[in-house]
Design an enzyme around this catalytic site. Structure first.
Site, PDB file in Angstrom:
ATOM      1  N   ARG A 152       0.877  -1.166   0.000  1.00 56.98           N
ATOM      2  CA  ARG A 152       0.000   0.000   0.000  1.00 56.98           C
ATOM      3  C   ARG A 152       0.920   1.224   0.000  1.00 56.98           C
ATOM      4  O   ARG A 152       2.128   1.080  -0.120  1.00 56.98           O
ATOM      5  CB  ARG A 152      -0.925  -0.054   1.208  1.00 56.98           C
ATOM      6  CG  ARG A 152      -1.799  -1.338   1.194  1.00 56.98           C
ATOM      7  CD  ARG A 152      -2.954  -1.269   2.135  1.00 56.98           C
ATOM      8  NE  ARG A 152      -3.624  -2.557   2.252  1.00 56.98           N
ATOM      9  CZ  ARG A 152      -4.576  -2.986   1.412  1.00 56.98           C
ATOM     10  NH1 ARG A 152      -4.965  -2.228   0.419  1.00 56.98           N
ATOM     11  NH2 ARG A 152      -5.126  -4.166   1.592  1.00 56.98           N
ATOM     12  N   SER A 164      -5.018   2.554  -5.695  1.00 59.10           N
ATOM     13  CA  SER A 164      -3.928   2.550  -6.686  1.00 59.10           C
ATOM     14  C   SER A 164      -4.373   3.213  -7.986  1.00 59.10           C
ATOM     15  O   SER A 164      -3.593   3.906  -8.647  1.00 59.10           O
ATOM     16  CB  SER A 164      -3.490   1.113  -6.985  1.00 59.10           C
ATOM     17  OG  SER A 164      -3.108   0.470  -5.800  1.00 59.10           O
ATOM     18  N   ASP A 221     -12.987  -7.664  -3.640  1.00 56.96           N
ATOM     19  CA  ASP A 221     -14.208  -7.049  -3.108  1.00 56.96           C
ATOM     20  C   ASP A 221     -15.224  -6.672  -4.188  1.00 56.96           C
ATOM     21  O   ASP A 221     -16.392  -6.422  -3.883  1.00 56.96           O
ATOM     22  CB  ASP A 221     -13.860  -5.776  -2.310  1.00 56.96           C
ATOM     23  CG  ASP A 221     -13.168  -6.078  -0.998  1.00 56.96           C
ATOM     24  OD1 ASP A 221     -12.977  -7.269  -0.699  1.00 56.96           O
ATOM     25  OD2 ASP A 221     -12.815  -5.132  -0.281  1.00 56.96           O
ATOM     26  N   GLY A 266     -14.795  -7.853   2.605  1.00 55.91           N
ATOM     27  CA  GLY A 266     -15.738  -6.869   2.072  1.00 55.91           C
ATOM     28  C   GLY A 266     -15.675  -5.669   2.984  1.00 55.91           C
ATOM     29  O   GLY A 266     -16.426  -5.545   3.943  1.00 55.91           O
ATOM     30  N   ARG A 303     -21.155 -20.378  16.942  1.00 57.00           N
ATOM     31  CA  ARG A 303     -19.716 -20.447  16.661  1.00 57.00           C
ATOM     32  C   ARG A 303     -19.352 -19.445  15.566  1.00 57.00           C
ATOM     33  O   ARG A 303     -20.197 -19.074  14.760  1.00 57.00           O
ATOM     34  CB  ARG A 303     -19.307 -21.852  16.192  1.00 57.00           C
ATOM     35  CG  ARG A 303     -19.433 -22.921  17.264  1.00 57.00           C
ATOM     36  CD  ARG A 303     -18.356 -22.764  18.336  1.00 57.00           C
ATOM     37  NE  ARG A 303     -18.369 -23.853  19.298  1.00 57.00           N
ATOM     38  CZ  ARG A 303     -19.099 -23.875  20.413  1.00 57.00           C
ATOM     39  NH1 ARG A 303     -19.901 -22.854  20.705  1.00 57.00           N
ATOM     40  NH2 ARG A 303     -19.042 -24.905  21.230  1.00 57.00           N
TER      41      ARG A 303
HETATM   42  N1  LIG Z   1      -8.857   8.787  -3.500  1.00 53.46           N
HETATM   43  C1  LIG Z   1      -7.534   8.644  -3.466  1.00 53.46           C
HETATM   44  N2  LIG Z   1      -6.723   9.504  -4.133  1.00 53.46           N
HETATM   45  C2  LIG Z   1      -5.384   9.350  -4.143  1.00 53.46           C
HETATM   46  N3  LIG Z   1      -4.727   8.362  -3.476  1.00 53.46           N
HETATM   47  C3  LIG Z   1      -5.467   7.489  -2.792  1.00 53.46           C
HETATM   48  C4  LIG Z   1      -6.904   7.564  -2.751  1.00 53.46           C
HETATM   49  N4  LIG Z   1      -7.352   6.543  -1.992  1.00 53.46           N
HETATM   50  C5  LIG Z   1      -6.259   5.878  -1.576  1.00 53.46           C
HETATM   51  N5  LIG Z   1      -5.140   6.429  -2.042  1.00 53.46           N
HETATM   52  C6  LIG Z   1      -3.767   5.951  -1.823  1.00 53.46           C
HETATM   53  O1  LIG Z   1      -3.662   4.719  -2.506  1.00 53.46           O
HETATM   54  C7  LIG Z   1      -2.926   3.792  -1.714  1.00 53.46           C
HETATM   55  C8  LIG Z   1      -3.365   2.406  -2.085  1.00 53.46           C
HETATM   56  O2  LIG Z   1      -4.738   2.269  -1.749  1.00 53.46           O
HETATM   57  P1  LIG Z   1      -5.256   0.993  -0.990  1.00 53.46           P
HETATM   58  O3  LIG Z   1      -4.328   0.640   0.121  1.00 53.46           O
HETATM   59  O4  LIG Z   1      -6.686   1.217  -0.660  1.00 53.46           O
HETATM   60  O5  LIG Z   1      -5.092  -0.148  -2.110  1.00 53.46           O
HETATM   61  P2  LIG Z   1      -5.966  -0.408  -3.379  1.00 53.46           P
HETATM   62  O6  LIG Z   1      -5.138  -0.192  -4.574  1.00 53.46           O
HETATM   63  O7  LIG Z   1      -7.233   0.382  -3.293  1.00 53.46           O
HETATM   64  O8  LIG Z   1      -6.251  -1.961  -3.231  1.00 53.46           O
HETATM   65  P3  LIG Z   1      -7.292  -2.647  -2.216  1.00 53.46           P
HETATM   66  O9  LIG Z   1      -8.316  -3.234  -3.102  1.00 53.46           O
HETATM   67  O10 LIG Z   1      -6.485  -3.659  -1.512  1.00 53.46           O
HETATM   68  O11 LIG Z   1      -7.823  -1.593  -1.293  1.00 53.46           O
HETATM   69  C9  LIG Z   1      -3.230   4.208  -0.292  1.00 53.46           C
HETATM   70  O12 LIG Z   1      -2.157   3.886   0.564  1.00 53.46           O
HETATM   71  C10 LIG Z   1      -3.421   5.712  -0.380  1.00 53.46           C
HETATM   72  O13 LIG Z   1      -2.186   6.356  -0.126  1.00 53.46           O
HETATM   73  O1  LIG Z   2      -4.010  -7.104   3.188  1.00 48.30           O
HETATM   74  P1  LIG Z   2      -4.778  -6.379   4.248  1.00 48.30           P
HETATM   75  O2  LIG Z   2      -4.156  -5.078   4.566  1.00 48.30           O
HETATM   76  O3  LIG Z   2      -5.076  -7.235   5.426  1.00 48.30           O
HETATM   77  O4  LIG Z   2      -6.156  -5.971   3.562  1.00 48.30           O
HETATM   78  C1  LIG Z   2      -7.385  -6.498   3.825  1.00 48.30           C
HETATM   79  C2  LIG Z   2      -8.394  -5.830   2.926  1.00 48.30           C
HETATM   80  O5  LIG Z   2      -8.055  -5.980   1.573  1.00 48.30           O
HETATM   81  C3  LIG Z   2      -9.174  -6.516   0.846  1.00 48.30           C
HETATM   82  O6  LIG Z   2      -8.934  -7.893   0.680  1.00 48.30           O
HETATM   83  C4  LIG Z   2      -9.269  -5.925  -0.537  1.00 48.30           C
HETATM   84  O7  LIG Z   2      -9.553  -4.585  -0.468  1.00 48.30           O
HETATM   85  C5  LIG Z   2     -10.370  -6.254   1.746  1.00 48.30           C
HETATM   86  O8  LIG Z   2     -11.421  -7.148   1.519  1.00 48.30           O
HETATM   87  C6  LIG Z   2      -9.747  -6.391   3.111  1.00 48.30           C
HETATM   88  O9  LIG Z   2     -10.437  -5.647   4.080  1.00 48.30           O
HETATM   89 MG   LIG Z   3      -8.466   0.397  -1.531  1.00 50.93          MG
END
Ligand SMILES: Nc1ncnc2c1ncn2[C@@H]1O[C@H](COP(=O)(O)OP(=O)(O)OP(=O)(O)O)[C@@H](O)[C@H]1O
Ligand SMILES: O=P(O)(O)OC[C@H]1O[C@](O)(CO)[C@@H](O)[C@@H]1O
Ligand SMILES: [Mg+2]
Length: 344
Positions: free
Chosen positions: A72, A105, A128, A171, A267
């Site tokens: 991330r 991302s 998700d 989710g 459970r």
């Molecule tokens: N709306 C946004 N605009 C710009 N950057 C963002 C935004 N939302 C999140 N980010 C940045 O994007 C990075 C990656 O987002 P995130 O950790 O949610 O992973 P993702 O690509 O959305 O995948 P996932 O499905 O696992 O959430 C975050 O650490 C944050 O810094």
């Molecule tokens: O890898 P991590 O940080 O535990 O992320 C868990 C999250 O990522 C996801 O798998 C995808 O966004 C979510 O369903 C869940 O809450």
């Molecule tokens: Mg995300």
């Protein structure tokens, strides 16, 4: 062309299949050279890469996770982050970058393109299934199958002991996995983030069902489900360093409340990252492969600022802006119109 690829956010079955497909068409059809950045934006900043070729991607179609690693975090977190992206792309002589990631991302990709002119194409991923603009994300059907298999198994042990099983599935913001697995697994109730739940009402439903002579129930709960205001006290929220609520545990709270209010033996099963690991379903492999091919085609068409999407039967391109700051919530026709008919 020379094309970079990275995977960002949580991993997801099908990531390797996307990379393999982009590499295959890139190398064999276009004569491209592909470079993989390791660990998402960290690798872009630190210049950590691996060459990608048809040869190096052999065997990767069915493999879960991502060979590139994922993290991330964002280049916008530091003052010089964007400069690093530009410099890194120039150092490696890249003509374009494919970003495979979730909402976050893709938002980063969108800003890098819109505000800094960086040539980027996005590919949406997440188990998700909550990205706006595409009918489905790869990884979703795999997670649903894993959750369904688990629910199938829980039915027999629940029936043997006359128990209520509370199954927590992933989710974070939406209940797509919970709804689909709930339908496929014949759940007694499904709790999703889109609809705050009332624990007393759930307990009444379970009690009515058990009074009718059915002594086992499966309650599927999405990890992001929340009680309606004032109906159930929850623990205080804890956030990780990326601002995400640390989830996992709502099922335990619900199970305690059910046991307390109904007296039924209860459970908890928290499926967790099992849902994200291992080999993708055939459907997800096909979708990933189609996205990978479409992404490298988009690079050659210089469709910067776009992402690959599934619309009906077709793969199309959509502006990255469509995914930014939005969440695609569960189709209520599916939840109310179909799933709920099978609830207690
Ligand atoms: N709306 C946004 N605009 C710009 N950057 C963002 C935004 N939302 C999140 N980010 C940045 O994007 C990075 C990656 O987002 P995130 O950790 O949610 O992973 P993702 O690509 O959305 O995948 P996932 O499905 O696992 O959430 C975050 O650490 C944050 O810094
Ligand atoms: O890898 P991590 O940080 O535990 O992320 C868990 C999250 O990522 C996801 O798998 C995808 O966004 C979510 O369903 C869940 O809450
Ligand atoms: Mg995300």
């Amino acid at each position: 062309m020379r094309v970079g690829i990275l995977t960002g956010g949580g991993d997801c079955p099908g990531l390797n299949a996307v990379i393999r497909a982009a590499v295959r068409k890139g190398e064999r059809h276009y004569g491209d050279e592909l470079v993989g950045f390791l660990d998402a934006w960290d690798g872009v900043r630190d210049r950590r890469t691996t060459p990608l070729s048809v040869e190096s991607m052999r065997g990767m179609l069915p493999r879960g996770g991502t060979v590139l690693g994922t993290r991330r975090g964002s280049p916008f977190e530091t003052d010089d982050g964007v400069e690093h992206v530009k410099q890194s792309m120039s150092d490696f002589g890249l003509d374009g970058l494919i970003v495979i990631g979730g909402n976050g991302s893709l938002s980063i990709a969108c800003r890098l393109h819109a505000e800094h002119g960086i040539p980027i194409v996005g590919v949406p991923k997440t188990i998700d299934n909550d990205i706006e603009g595409t009918d489905l994300t790869f990884g979703f059907t795999t997670a649903v199958q894993i959750a369904t298999d688990a629910i199938d198994r829980l039915h027999t042990t629940a029936e043997s002991h006359d128990r209520v099983m509370v199954v927590e599935v992933m989710g974070r913001h939406t209940g797509w996995i919970a709804t689909h697995a709930g339908i496929a697994g014949g759940a007694t109730a499904v709790l999703i983030p889109e609809i705050p739940f009332d624990i007393s009402e759930l307990c009444e439903r379970l009690t009515r069902r058990h009074e009718r002579g059915r002594f086992a129930s499966i309650v599927v709960v999405a990890e992001g489900a929340e009680p309606a205001a004032g109906t159930l006290e929850m623990e205080e929220k804890v956030y990780d360093r990326f601002g995400h609520v640390v989830l996992g545990g709502v099922a335990t709270r619900i199970a305690h409340a059910i046991a307390e209010q109904t007296g039924f033996e209860t459970r908890v099963v928290q499926l967790g990252h099992v849902q994200r690991g291992g080999t993708p379903t055939a459907f997800d492999r096909v979708l990933s492969t189609r996205f990978g091919v479409a992404a490298i085609d988009a690079v050659h068409a210089q469709e910067w600022g776009k992402m690959t999407v599934l619309r009906g039967e077709n793969i199309e391109l959509e502006d990255l802006t469509v995914a930014v700051g939005k969440t695609r919530t569960v189709d209520m026709e599916l939840f109310d119109g179909v799933a709920s008919h099978f609830f207690a």
